[in-house]
Design a protein around this motif. Structure first.
Motif, short mmCIF file in Angstrom:
data_model
loop_
_atom_site.label_atom_id
_atom_site.label_comp_id
_atom_site.label_asym_id
_atom_site.label_seq_id
_atom_site.Cartn_x
_atom_site.Cartn_y
_atom_site.Cartn_z
N GLN A 153 0.87 -1.18 0.00
CA GLN A 153 0.00 0.00 0.00
C GLN A 153 0.91 1.24 0.00
OE1 GLN A 153 -2.20 2.38 -0.60
NE2 GLN A 153 -3.85 1.12 0.30
N PRO A 154 1.02 1.92 -1.14
CA PRO A 154 1.92 3.08 -1.20
C PRO A 154 1.35 4.30 -0.49
CG PRO A 154 0.79 2.82 -3.28
CD PRO A 154 0.39 1.64 -2.44
N GLY A 155 0.06 4.25 -0.19
CA GLY A 155 -0.57 5.38 0.50
C GLY A 155 -1.78 5.90 -0.26
N GLY A 156 -2.98 5.66 0.29
CA GLY A 156 -4.20 6.20 -0.31
C GLY A 156 -4.70 5.48 -1.54
N LEU A 157 -4.07 4.36 -1.93
CA LEU A 157 -4.49 3.65 -3.14
C LEU A 157 -5.73 2.80 -2.83
CD1 LEU A 157 -3.44 3.35 -6.05
CD2 LEU A 157 -2.34 1.24 -5.35
N HIS A 158 -6.75 2.94 -3.66
CA HIS A 158 -7.99 2.20 -3.48
C HIS A 158 -8.25 1.32 -4.71
CE1 HIS A 158 -8.62 4.98 -0.20
NE2 HIS A 158 -9.71 4.31 0.16
N LEU A 159 -8.24 0.02 -4.49
CA LEU A 159 -8.52 -0.92 -5.57
C LEU A 159 -10.01 -0.97 -5.86
CD1 LEU A 159 -6.28 -3.99 -4.64
CD2 LEU A 159 -5.87 -2.32 -6.45
N ASP A 160 -10.33 -1.20 -7.12
CA ASP A 160 -11.69 -1.53 -7.55
C ASP A 160 -11.57 -2.57 -8.65
OD1 ASP A 160 -14.08 -1.20 -9.49
OD2 ASP A 160 -14.78 -0.26 -7.65
N LEU A 161 -12.05 -3.78 -8.35
CA LEU A 161 -11.90 -4.90 -9.29
C LEU A 161 -13.21 -5.27 -9.96
CD1 LEU A 161 -9.53 -7.17 -7.16
CD2 LEU A 161 -8.91 -5.58 -8.98
N ASN A 162 -14.18 -4.33 -9.95
CA ASN A 162 -15.49 -4.66 -10.52
C ASN A 162 -15.44 -4.89 -12.02
OD1 ASN A 162 -16.91 -4.58 -8.08
ND2 ASN A 162 -17.12 -2.36 -8.18
N GLY A 163 -14.39 -4.44 -12.68
CA GLY A 163 -14.26 -4.68 -14.11
C GLY A 163 -13.62 -6.00 -14.46
N ILE A 164 -13.35 -6.84 -13.47
CA ILE A 164 -12.69 -8.12 -13.73
C ILE A 164 -13.16 -9.23 -12.80
CG2 ILE A 164 -10.72 -7.59 -12.22
CD1 ILE A 164 -8.89 -8.99 -14.23
N ALA A 165 -13.63 -8.87 -11.59
CA ALA A 165 -13.95 -9.89 -10.59
C ALA A 165 -15.14 -10.76 -10.97
CB ALA A 165 -14.20 -9.22 -9.23
N LYS A 166 -16.13 -10.17 -11.64
CA LYS A 166 -17.30 -10.96 -12.01
C LYS A 166 -16.92 -12.02 -13.03
CE LYS A 166 -21.06 -8.63 -12.48
NZ LYS A 166 -22.09 -7.75 -13.09
N GLY A 167 -16.07 -11.66 -13.99
CA GLY A 167 -15.59 -12.65 -14.95
C GLY A 167 -14.81 -13.75 -14.26
N PHE A 168 -13.98 -13.37 -13.30
CA PHE A 168 -13.23 -14.37 -12.53
C PHE A 168 -14.18 -15.30 -11.79
CE2 PHE A 168 -11.21 -15.63 -8.48
CZ PHE A 168 -10.17 -16.41 -8.98
#
Length: 332
Positions: free
Chosen positions: A157-172
């Motif tokens: 976590q470099p600081g303040g980074l927020h992941l959003d995987l909604n463009g790939i998680a459903k396919g997974f």
């Protein structure tokens, strides 16, 4: 008009001997899911349903930004300079996301979580309109896929980074359900989660699992052909600006954000569908091609051998762009 896409196979799928088609279903990831499979008469629909639900629940527990206790939420809240241990599945999805981000020049970016929420498409309450420029600039400053440092199953976590995987998680999730069905001995099935699909084999009557590619609502009033595809060893994912959006002062803002502008995609494709052996990859590339300008999206799909269907508005209705890999599947 209806056209048919058939995967390029060395031989057709074997016709199942015996068994009946079971239909299963439930809810997950803010959507419905369904599975149809050829199963022996002794198969338990209840046990298979529970198995599928477990797979989907695991993806939610690891990668949902709406679950405060998920691994993704835990990472997003981590202090700068700390490392988060990721479950193997999470690390696999993130590695694929980084690869697609690199290949697409950042058109796909899994680090837009703060911006997604700011624009009203994430877990935080929606303000009712576009966010202030200063807020956009602040959220944008913390994003950027190049800030991701993935070391095996550890993520910095470099600081303040927020992941959003909604463009790939459903396919997974679709791929995970298919893998669970494979382990359970199923050799013919059709998996669907929130509109993303993956199929294998043939039905007892010898027919493949035919599915119609998703079309935007406007296609019902435009001269766009229906497209059926035989899903054997293939997955299909669609990204469309009609799926989630809000309107403000006469303008529509769709949920897909352009990392270059930190705002919803403007003047792009209405819908992009990608076919691939992996639903995870199809999901990510459908998102990336939606971000690109339509001509650039077609060029990228052509150069990278992606089977893609790109729909854009035109003077006489919808206009289509078919990549060569998709056109090669057309049944003459």
């Amino acid at each position: 008009m209806t056209r048919v896409l058939v995967p390029l196979l060395a031989q057709p799928p074997a016709r199942p001997i015996g068994g009946a088609v079971l239909a299963l279903g439930g809810r997950s990831m803010g959507a419905t899911w369904s599975v149809k499979l050829v199963a022996p008469p002794t198969a338990s629909a209840e046990a298979l349903t529970a198995m599928v639900q477990r797979e989907l629940d695991t993806v939610v527990a690891q990668m949902s930004p709406w679950e405060p206790g998920s691994d993704l939420s835990r990472y997003n809240a981590a202090a700068a300079g700390t490392w988060t241990a990721l479950p193997a599945a999470f690390a696999q999805v993130l590695a694929c996301a980084i690869d697609v981000a690199e290949r697409t020049g950042g058109a796909f970016d899994p680090t837009l979580g703060a911006l997604v929420s700011l624009w009203g498409f994430g877990p935080r309450p929606f303000s009712g309109g576009p966010p202030a420029p200063a807020a956009i600039a602040g959220a944008r400053a913390t994003a950027g896929w190049r800030r991701l440092v993935l070391d095996g199953d550890r993520l910095l976590q470099p600081g303040g980074l927020h992941l959003d995987l909604n463009g790939i998680a459903k396919g997974f999730a679709v791929d995970q359900v298919a893998a669970a069905l494979d382990r359970a001995g199923a050799r013919s099935y059709l998996v669907e989660v929130g509109g993303e699909l993956r199929g294998l084999g043939a039905k007892p009557d010898g027919q493949p699992w035919w599915v119609e590619l998703e079309r935007p609502p406007s296609a019902d009033h435009a001269p766009a052909p229906r497209t059926l595809v035989a899903l054997h060893g293939l997955a299909v994912a669609t990204s469309g600006d009609y799926r989630r959006f809000f309107e403000h002062d006469g303008r529509r803002y769709a949920h897909t954000l352009d990392p270059a502008t930190a705002a919803p995609v403007a003047d792009g494709a209405i819908s992009v569908t990608v076919l691939d052996e992996s639903c995870m990859r199809a999901d990510a590339y459908a998102t990336a091609l939606t971000v690109m300008a339509p001509d650039a999206a077609l060029a990228f799909a052509t150069d990278h051998g992606l089977a893609a269907l790109i729909l854009t508005p035109g003077p006489d209705g919808l206009e289509e762009r078919l990549s060569p890999a998709l056109a090669a599947m057309l049944d003459p």
